[in-house]
Design a protein around this motif. Structure first.
Motif, PDB file in Angstrom:
ATOM      1  N   UNK A  65       0.782  -1.215   0.140  1.00 34.60           N
ATOM      2  CA  UNK A  65       0.039   0.022   0.025  1.00 34.60           C
ATOM      3  C   UNK A  65       0.923   1.372   0.046  1.00 34.60           C
ATOM      4  N   UNK A  66       2.023   1.205   0.835  1.00 32.84           N
ATOM      5  CA  UNK A  66       2.892   2.486   0.771  1.00 32.84           C
ATOM      6  C   UNK A  66       3.437   2.866  -0.367  1.00 32.84           C
ATOM      7  N   UNK A  67       3.775   1.495  -1.118  1.00 33.48           N
ATOM      8  CA  UNK A  67       4.520   1.942  -2.446  1.00 33.48           C
ATOM      9  C   UNK A  67       3.423   2.428  -3.448  1.00 33.48           C
ATOM     10  N   UNK A  68       2.309   2.049  -3.313  1.00 36.82           N
ATOM     11  CA  UNK A  68       1.242   2.505  -4.221  1.00 36.82           C
ATOM     12  C   UNK A  68       1.007   3.877  -4.032  1.00 36.82           C
ATOM     13  N   UNK A  69       0.842   4.272  -2.690  1.00 41.90           N
ATOM     14  CA  UNK A  69       0.493   5.460  -2.375  1.00 41.90           C
ATOM     15  C   UNK A  69       1.673   6.531  -2.635  1.00 41.90           C
ATOM     16  N   UNK A  70       2.705   6.188  -2.754  1.00 40.02           N
ATOM     17  CA  UNK A  70       3.830   6.754  -3.028  1.00 40.02           C
ATOM     18  C   UNK A  70       3.627   7.492  -4.665  1.00 40.02           C
ATOM     19  N   UNK A  71       3.199   6.220  -5.369  1.00 44.65           N
ATOM     20  CA  UNK A  71       3.130   6.735  -6.882  1.00 44.65           C
ATOM     21  C   UNK A  71       1.973   7.454  -7.314  1.00 44.65           C
ATOM     22  N   UNK A  72       0.916   7.439  -6.426  1.00 49.99           N
ATOM     23  CA  UNK A  72      -0.159   8.312  -6.781  1.00 49.99           C
ATOM     24  C   UNK A  72      -0.370   9.639  -6.013  1.00 49.99           C
ATOM     25  N   UNK A 122       9.312  10.434   0.419  1.00 45.57           N
ATOM     26  CA  UNK A 122       9.137   9.581  -1.011  1.00 45.57           C
ATOM     27  C   UNK A 122      10.770   9.277  -1.610  1.00 45.57           C
ATOM     28  N   UNK A 123      11.803  10.224  -1.037  1.00 39.38           N
ATOM     29  CA  UNK A 123      13.080  10.115  -1.679  1.00 39.38           C
ATOM     30  C   UNK A 123      13.705   8.620  -0.585  1.00 39.38           C
ATOM     31  N   UNK A 124      13.165   8.666   0.590  1.00 35.82           N
ATOM     32  CA  UNK A 124      13.523   7.368   1.159  1.00 35.82           C
ATOM     33  C   UNK A 124      13.114   5.894   0.542  1.00 35.82           C
ATOM     34  N   UNK A 189       9.840   5.361 -11.702  1.00 38.50           N
ATOM     35  CA  UNK A 189       8.456   6.293 -11.536  1.00 38.50           C
ATOM     36  C   UNK A 189       8.663   7.375 -10.252  1.00 38.50           C
ATOM     37  N   UNK A 190       8.907   6.763  -9.264  1.00 39.91           N
ATOM     38  CA  UNK A 190       9.122   7.361  -8.047  1.00 39.91           C
ATOM     39  C   UNK A 190      10.179   8.738  -8.159  1.00 39.91           C
TER      40      UNK A 190
END
Length: 243
Positions: A65-72, A122-124, A189-190
């Motif tokens: 979920x965290x990775x998906x939220x980072x992308x949106x 997000x950089x983390x 993508x990030x």
């Protein structure tokens, strides 16, 4: 016409191979958690084995979920504060050491002074995505990386994380989670979301960050990192399953 466009958009999304894998992965994790919970009788004390299994399933679901939220997320830095990049990289190394002292070693020299307006969390996640990939593919008992932070002739800040020469890659690893199978794409993508350059391979991550010279206030942190600070943070979340 508008409803038809929405229908086509939804259909295209669910036909994407990554979307299918991602949804199936999360569905499996949710069902695993429900099965674990259903296996606990009402009023029964949860034993250590059940507790560990629940925590691991929850971490995997939250990591997805965290990775998906980072992308949106938009990752807009509008609080008028810049990040001290030398300070940031120093803390990054210390936090990784807290989570994986036996499995990961990041060799860091002196980092050049520089500052940037950037979403630090997000950089983390971006850099941790590379670290996680290196640890899971490493055939060594301890994964050794080197980290550099320098100002280039173009006045950009270059963050270079790479596997050391002793790195041996295992060819027998299975994909642990759906996001692990797309780790390089997610990193790229990030980086694009954050507006930074990204030169990426399986053994090297080079980020190009635009330095800030506007005189914004610096975001400063306590240089001492304690175990309580990394609990439930991206570092613990992204790396704890390698303990």
């Amino acid at each position: 016409m508008y409803e038809l466009d929405r229908l086509n958009e939804i259909n295209e999304f669910f036909e994407l191979p990554f979307a299918k894998e991602y949804i199936r992965n999360n569905d499996t994790l949710i069902r695993q958690m429900l099965a674990l919970l259903n296996g606990i009788e009402e009023g029964e004390t949860v034993n250590q084995l059940q507790s560990d299994a629940l925590k691991e399933t929850a971490r995997r679901l939250l990591r997805s979920s965290e990775l998906a939220m980072s992308l949106v997320d938009e990752h807009k830095c509008c609080d008028g504060k810049a990040v001290d990049l030398a300070d940031y990289l120093t803390r990054f190394v210390k936090k990784c050491a807290w989570v994986l002292p036996e499995r990961l070693e990041i060799e860091a020299g002196d980092f050049a002074e520089g500052r940037a307006v950037i979403d630090e969390k997000a950089l983390d996640r971006l850099i941790l995505g590379f670290v996680r990939n290196a640890v899971r593919w490493s055939a060594n008992e301890k994964t050794e990386l080197s980290l550099e932070g320098n100002i280039g002739d173009d006045e950009n800040y270059y963050i270079h994380l790479k596997c050391k020469e002793s790195y041996e890659r295992s060819d027998n690893i299975a994909v642990r989670e759906v996001t692990d199978g797309f780790s390089m794409e997610i990193c790229s993508l990030l980086a694009d979301k954050l507006g930074i350059g990204c030169d990426l391979s399986e053994t090297s991550l080079l980020l190009t960050v635009k330095c800030d010279h506007s005189g914004m206030n610096l975001e400063m942190f306590d240089p001492i990192v304690t175990s309580s600070e990394v609990e439930n943070a991206p570092f613990e979340l992204m790396l704890s399953d390698f303990l």
